[in-house]
Motif scaffolding. Structure first.
Motif, mmCIF file in Angstrom:
data_model
loop_
_atom_site.group_PDB
_atom_site.id
_atom_site.type_symbol
_atom_site.label_atom_id
_atom_site.label_comp_id
_atom_site.label_asym_id
_atom_site.label_seq_id
_atom_site.Cartn_x
_atom_site.Cartn_y
_atom_site.Cartn_z
ATOM 1 N N ASN A 33 7.313 -2.977 6.313
ATOM 2 C CA ASN A 33 6.425 -1.872 6.679
ATOM 3 C C ASN A 33 5.389 -1.582 5.604
ATOM 4 O O ASN A 33 4.226 -1.296 5.903
ATOM 5 C CB ASN A 33 7.243 -0.614 6.969
ATOM 6 C CG ASN A 33 7.853 -0.612 8.358
ATOM 7 O OD1 ASN A 33 7.189 -0.278 9.339
ATOM 8 N ND2 ASN A 33 9.106 -1.009 8.446
ATOM 9 N N LEU A 34 5.788 -1.647 4.342
ATOM 10 C CA LEU A 34 4.830 -1.419 3.256
ATOM 11 C C LEU A 34 3.716 -2.453 3.284
ATOM 12 O O LEU A 34 2.537 -2.122 3.084
ATOM 13 C CB LEU A 34 5.542 -1.453 1.906
ATOM 14 C CG LEU A 34 6.317 -0.203 1.500
ATOM 15 C CD1 LEU A 34 7.089 -0.452 0.209
ATOM 16 C CD2 LEU A 34 5.378 0.997 1.319
ATOM 17 N N SER A 35 4.073 -3.696 3.532
ATOM 18 C CA SER A 35 3.049 -4.742 3.550
ATOM 19 C C SER A 35 2.070 -4.529 4.705
ATOM 20 O O SER A 35 0.884 -4.827 4.585
ATOM 21 C CB SER A 35 3.688 -6.128 3.641
ATOM 22 O OG SER A 35 4.362 -6.305 4.875
ATOM 23 N N SER A 36 2.561 -3.966 5.819
ATOM 24 C CA SER A 36 1.660 -3.684 6.945
ATOM 25 C C SER A 36 0.695 -2.550 6.619
ATOM 26 O O SER A 36 -0.340 -2.395 7.278
ATOM 27 C CB SER A 36 2.473 -3.325 8.197
ATOM 28 O OG SER A 36 3.018 -2.026 8.105
ATOM 29 N N SER A 235 8.421 4.061 4.333
ATOM 30 C CA SER A 235 7.305 3.204 3.937
ATOM 31 C C SER A 235 5.982 3.929 4.060
ATOM 32 O O SER A 235 5.115 3.845 3.175
ATOM 33 C CB SER A 235 7.291 1.932 4.793
ATOM 34 O OG SER A 235 8.528 1.263 4.712
ATOM 35 N N GLY A 236 5.798 4.638 5.183
ATOM 36 C CA GLY A 236 4.569 5.398 5.349
ATOM 37 C C GLY A 236 4.433 6.483 4.301
ATOM 38 O O GLY A 236 3.349 6.687 3.736
ATOM 39 N N PHE A 237 5.522 7.171 4.026
ATOM 40 C CA PHE A 237 5.494 8.227 3.020
ATOM 41 C C PHE A 237 5.157 7.640 1.644
ATOM 42 O O PHE A 237 4.303 8.169 0.921
ATOM 43 C CB PHE A 237 6.841 8.949 2.971
ATOM 44 C CG PHE A 237 6.821 10.234 2.182
ATOM 45 C CD1 PHE A 237 6.693 11.454 2.837
ATOM 46 C CD2 PHE A 237 6.912 10.235 0.798
ATOM 47 C CE1 PHE A 237 6.660 12.648 2.120
ATOM 48 C CE2 PHE A 237 6.881 11.409 0.068
ATOM 49 C CZ PHE A 237 6.751 12.621 0.742
ATOM 50 N N ILE A 238 5.819 6.536 1.294
ATOM 51 C CA ILE A 238 5.588 5.910 -0.015
ATOM 52 C C ILE A 238 4.141 5.459 -0.159
ATOM 53 O O ILE A 238 3.500 5.677 -1.199
ATOM 54 C CB ILE A 238 6.540 4.712 -0.205
ATOM 55 C CG1 ILE A 238 7.979 5.201 -0.430
ATOM 56 C CG2 ILE A 238 6.100 3.837 -1.387
ATOM 57 C CD1 ILE A 238 9.016 4.100 -0.388
ATOM 58 N N ALA A 251 1.488 12.489 3.423
ATOM 59 C CA ALA A 251 2.559 11.498 3.340
ATOM 60 C C ALA A 251 3.535 11.638 4.508
ATOM 61 O O ALA A 251 3.969 10.647 5.100
ATOM 62 C CB ALA A 251 3.294 11.647 2.013
ATOM 63 N N LEU A 252 3.887 12.874 4.857
ATOM 64 C CA LEU A 252 4.779 13.108 5.999
ATOM 65 C C LEU A 252 4.155 12.610 7.296
ATOM 66 O O LEU A 252 4.830 11.991 8.132
ATOM 67 C CB LEU A 252 5.099 14.600 6.119
ATOM 68 C CG LEU A 252 6.069 15.181 5.091
ATOM 69 C CD1 LEU A 252 6.001 16.706 5.111
ATOM 70 C CD2 LEU A 252 7.504 14.705 5.351
ATOM 71 N N ALA A 253 2.872 12.863 7.456
ATOM 72 C CA ALA A 253 2.185 12.449 8.681
ATOM 73 C C ALA A 253 2.151 10.931 8.815
ATOM 74 O O ALA A 253 2.386 10.385 9.905
ATOM 75 C CB ALA A 253 0.768 13.018 8.703
ATOM 76 N N LEU A 254 1.865 10.230 7.710
ATOM 77 C CA LEU A 254 1.835 8.772 7.771
ATOM 78 C C LEU A 254 3.243 8.220 7.990
ATOM 79 O O LEU A 254 3.427 7.218 8.705
ATOM 80 C CB LEU A 254 1.232 8.192 6.487
ATOM 81 C CG LEU A 254 1.031 6.674 6.473
ATOM 82 C CD1 LEU A 254 0.190 6.214 7.653
ATOM 83 C CD2 LEU A 254 0.393 6.213 5.157
ATOM 84 N N GLY A 255 4.247 8.858 7.412
ATOM 85 C CA GLY A 255 5.617 8.434 7.651
ATOM 86 C C GLY A 255 5.987 8.538 9.115
ATOM 87 O O GLY A 255 6.557 7.608 9.707
ATOM 88 N N ALA A 256 5.649 9.662 9.733
ATOM 89 C CA ALA A 256 5.952 9.855 11.153
ATOM 90 C C ALA A 256 5.205 8.843 12.026
ATOM 91 O O ALA A 256 5.751 8.307 13.000
ATOM 92 C CB ALA A 256 5.589 11.276 11.565
ATOM 93 N N LYS A 257 3.959 8.576 11.671
ATOM 94 C CA LYS A 257 3.168 7.601 12.421
ATOM 95 C C LYS A 257 3.764 6.205 12.323
ATOM 96 O O LYS A 257 3.852 5.475 13.326
ATOM 97 C CB LYS A 257 1.729 7.595 11.890
ATOM 98 C CG LYS A 257 0.810 6.624 12.605
ATOM 99 C CD LYS A 257 -0.602 6.678 12.019
ATOM 100 C CE LYS A 257 -1.527 5.681 12.715
ATOM 101 N NZ LYS A 257 -2.902 5.726 12.122
ATOM 102 N N GLN A 258 4.230 5.832 11.129
ATOM 103 C CA GLN A 258 4.805 4.499 10.953
ATOM 104 C C GLN A 258 6.123 4.368 11.716
ATOM 105 O O GLN A 258 6.406 3.328 12.314
ATOM 106 C CB GLN A 258 5.010 4.224 9.462
ATOM 107 C CG GLN A 258 5.323 2.776 9.130
ATOM 108 C CD GLN A 258 4.146 1.838 9.367
ATOM 109 O OE1 GLN A 258 3.022 2.284 9.582
ATOM 110 N NE2 GLN A 258 4.399 0.544 9.333
ATOM 111 N N ALA A 259 6.939 5.426 11.711
ATOM 112 C CA ALA A 259 8.199 5.392 12.456
ATOM 113 C C ALA A 259 7.930 5.246 13.948
ATOM 114 O O ALA A 259 8.600 4.472 14.645
ATOM 115 C CB ALA A 259 9.002 6.656 12.173
#
Length: 280
Positions: A33-36, A235-238, A251-259
């Motif tokens: 996920n981080l690489s994406s 991964s999104g949060f990081i 960071a929370l928003a990107l984490g939720a989007k990635q999940a």
């Protein structure tokens, strides 16, 4: 560009009902996920010298993230998964395989830790020694830990959190609302550290400098498979946190989007071992 090392947990996710095999494990899922998200990522773990290990190496050769997979004599780690009609995953047995031997030799890993901005390590079955080593590692960069109520450990999660939180900069806890008072207390004790409680369909909360922020889960047309959603969220949060450590809303928003981006398919990754692979 930020650079992250994901260390430890790698397995084959075997979906029992579908008879399908995917590359998985927390460390692999986070690295993928981080690489994406265009974060330079290296994965360090182990494979058995069996056919599954051979097929894993073939698939890993096509990934955008780098990997250093030690081959050991024995069986590649397998996590059995059953999907319910609602898409919730249920663990149905775990074979630690060579991952247990890899953990015993963590100090021999050929890592140059100082090249990384962040080291990510989960506390999971069979890799407790790896986690302990990374927790106490003297290192100038940041360290992120993943704790979960799903891990089959000899000690309760709250006791483990209290013991290890001081060693990490970013602490993810996969659990439920019942853990919130404990995490709030730890966040007040360690105000410079970031705590994130992920709660599946109930969203996630971050805690930093006395401030708690909530992020609802993003609605999706259909929940197909919840496997790896927490890893995708991390991964999104990081990825966001590395750029703006104090902007937890982003960071929370990107984490939720990635999940949400992976919950509509089977497999925490799209790295699937097919029956054709077994015949090659």
């Amino acid at each position: 560009m930020s650079k992250v090392a994901c260390i430890g947990d790698f397995s084959i996710d075997y979906y029992v009902n579908q008879e399908r095999y995917f590359l998985g494990g927390i460390s692999l899922n986070v690295a993928s996920n981080l690489s994406s998200l265009e974060i330079s990522t290296d994965l360090y773990s182990t494979l058995g010298n069996d056919l599954l290990g051979d097929q894993c190496l073939k698939l890993l050769a096509s990934t955008p993230f780098a990997h250093s997979m030690t081959r050991l004599s024995g069986q590649t780690t397998i996590q059995r998964i059953i999907l319910t009609a609602s898409g919730e995953r249920q663990f149905d047995g775990y074979t630690v395989g060579v991952l247990a031997d890899f953990a015993k030799n963590i100090k021999n890993l050929p890592l140059v830790f100082e090249q990384y901005d962040l080291i990510h390590v989960p506390l999971s079955d069979g890799i407790e020694n790896i986690f302990e080593h990374i927790a106490k590692l003297e290192y100038s960069g940041k360290k992120a830990a993943d704790f979960s109520i799903d891990a089959n450990l000899s000690e309760d999660l709250i006791s483990i959190l209290k013991r290890y939180s001081n060693y990490f900069d970013l602490i993810f806890i996969g659990g439920d609302l019942a853990l919130k008072p404990v995490i709030q207390s730890l966040a007040l004790q360690y105000p410079e550290k970031t705590f994130v409680l992920t709660q599946g369909k109930d969203g996630a909360d971050s805690f930093y400098h006395g401030v708690c922020l909530h992020q609802p889960a993003i609605s999706v047309p259909a929940v197909v498979d919840t496997t790896g959603c927490g890893d995708a969220f991390q991964s999104g949060f990081i990825a966001s946190w590395l750029k703006s450590p104090q902007d937890h809303g982003r960071a929370l928003a990107l984490g939720a989007k990635q999940a949400a981006s992976i919950i509509g398919r089977i497999g925490a990754t799209n790295l699937e071992i097919t029956s054709k692979d077994f015949q090659s």
